[in-house]
Scaffold this active site. Structure first.
Site, PDB file in Angstrom:
ATOM      1  N   THR A 282       0.931  -1.431   0.067  1.00 47.12           N
ATOM      2  CA  THR A 282      -0.020   0.100  -0.078  1.00 47.12           C
ATOM      3  C   THR A 282       0.924   1.285  -0.049  1.00 47.12           C
ATOM      4  O   THR A 282       2.136   1.244   0.305  1.00 47.12           O
ATOM      5  CB  THR A 282      -0.966   0.015   1.238  1.00 47.12           C
ATOM      6  N   CYS A 283       0.202   2.342  -0.400  1.00 49.62           N
ATOM      7  CA  CYS A 283       0.991   3.592  -0.580  1.00 49.62           C
ATOM      8  C   CYS A 283       0.052   4.677  -0.127  1.00 49.62           C
ATOM      9  O   CYS A 283      -1.018   4.768   0.667  1.00 49.62           O
ATOM     10  CB  CYS A 283       1.920   3.863  -1.445  1.00 49.62           C
ATOM     11  N   GLY A 284       0.268   5.925  -0.795  1.00 51.66           N
ATOM     12  CA  GLY A 284      -0.566   7.009  -0.682  1.00 51.66           C
ATOM     13  C   GLY A 284      -1.877   6.971  -1.456  1.00 51.66           C
ATOM     14  O   GLY A 284      -2.789   7.135  -1.014  1.00 51.66           O
TER      15      GLY A 284
END
Length: 327
Positions: A282-284
């Protein structure tokens, strides 16, 4: 023979004579607060024969207005080519629609790059692989490395694409995680159940801990409970073009990738690589999560998924539990 995930500039150059079987896409993307425009830069300078892939356009609408969500199977197919021959005839008659398709066929070798070196191209590769287009790679080091190593640059107007037929593919749902899946997984005990997914977050450590703000106004920083911080930059190395200030990124060698994974998730690393522990990146917004996804695939990890909404989707929901302390 499997198609390599990474190509060097010299390897791409060797493929260029076979232009009918090779499709090159510039998948550059910039953060919402960046003044740079990926399409404008593409029109000024590109790898010869490249076309521009707008990841925000080749996407699905989302209830929260999130960008670059994985497209539908039909949208992906229509971006590559046409889903049947009669569509090719129709498109030929409509010049305004010709550029909507890239002239890609199921047997085409698709090579993706970006202008950072490695940033958004892995997300584009993730999309192609999720739709079963295994004959796809990224240019490691992207356009800056290509240019730094002396290969030709194209600046004239992009050529019109050829017609092609691309049947509607089957999307591999196991490669994507939804909000409900992530929320449910966050309440489970990673240490007592080997089926629980390890979640790694590609954002900066400060955003993960909640000490730095998110680039999207009004969005809380912090992290999903039980997730691990693994900034995407930990999988990359930076090079500077001689006699300039221009820098670009490439993936670390395999041994160093493994060390980076171990340093951030500890004993879980080996279980992930061996397929004994599933993992989700996951990330932004789902973009640099692709860097972690690709790094894990380079390490041979078989069970790797990506949380499409990522932190923007998770933190936008009032029901989400947000943690700000270190693991």
């Amino acid at each position: 023979m499997s198609t390599p995930l990474l190509l060097s500039p010299s390897q791409l150059q060797q493929l260029l004579p076979d232009t009918k079987q090779v499709s090159i896409l510039d998948a550059s993307w910039f953060m919402p607060n960046s003044p740079r425009n990926a399409n404008e830069e593409f029109l000024k300078k590109r790898v010869p024969g490249a076309q521009f892939l707008d990841l925000d356009e080749v996407s699905s609408p989302h209830e929260l207005g999130l960008k670059h969500m994985i497209p539908s199977e039909r949208h992906f197919a229509d971006t590559c080519g046409m889903t049947k021959l009669t569509d090719c005839i129709h498109i030929y008659k409509s010049s305004s629609s010709i550029t909507e398709a890239f002239g890609i066929e199921p047997t085409s070798h698709v090579i993706l790059y970006d202008t950072h070196g490695v940033f958004s191209s892995p997300r584009a590769l993730f999309m192609f692989r999720a739709f079963g287009h295994e004959k796809s790679s990224i240019l490691d080091g992207g356009l800056p490395r290509w240019e730094a190593e002396g290969f030709p640059i194209e600046a004239k107007p992009p050529a019109r694409t050829r017609n092609s037929v691309y049947p509607t593919p089957v999307f591999d749902k196991a490669m994507i995680r939804s909000y409900d899946q992530m929320a449910s997984n966050s309440f489970t005990d990673l240490h007592s159940d080997p089926a629980v997914e390890l979640v790694i977050d590609a954002r900066s450590r400060g955003r993960f801990l909640g000490t730095d703000p998110e680039p999207r106004p009004g969005l809380s920083s912090g992290h999903i409970p039980h997730s691990f911080s693994l900034p995407f930059t930990a999988f990359l190395q930076t090079s500077t073009i001689p006699n300039s200030s221009v820098q670009y990124t490439t993936f670390l060698p395999i041994a160093e990738l493994r060390n980076a994974l171990v340093s951030h998730v500890g004993d879980h690393a080996e279980a992930v690589i061996q397929g004994k522990r599933p993992i989700t990146t996951t990330c932004g917004s789902g973009m640099t999560a692709g860097v972690l996804w690709l790094g894990l695939k380079l390490l041979g990890a078989p069970n790797v998924a990506l949380y499409d909404e990522s932190w923007t989707g998770y933190a936008s929901r009032a029901s989400s539990k947000i943690e700000k302390a270190a693991n």
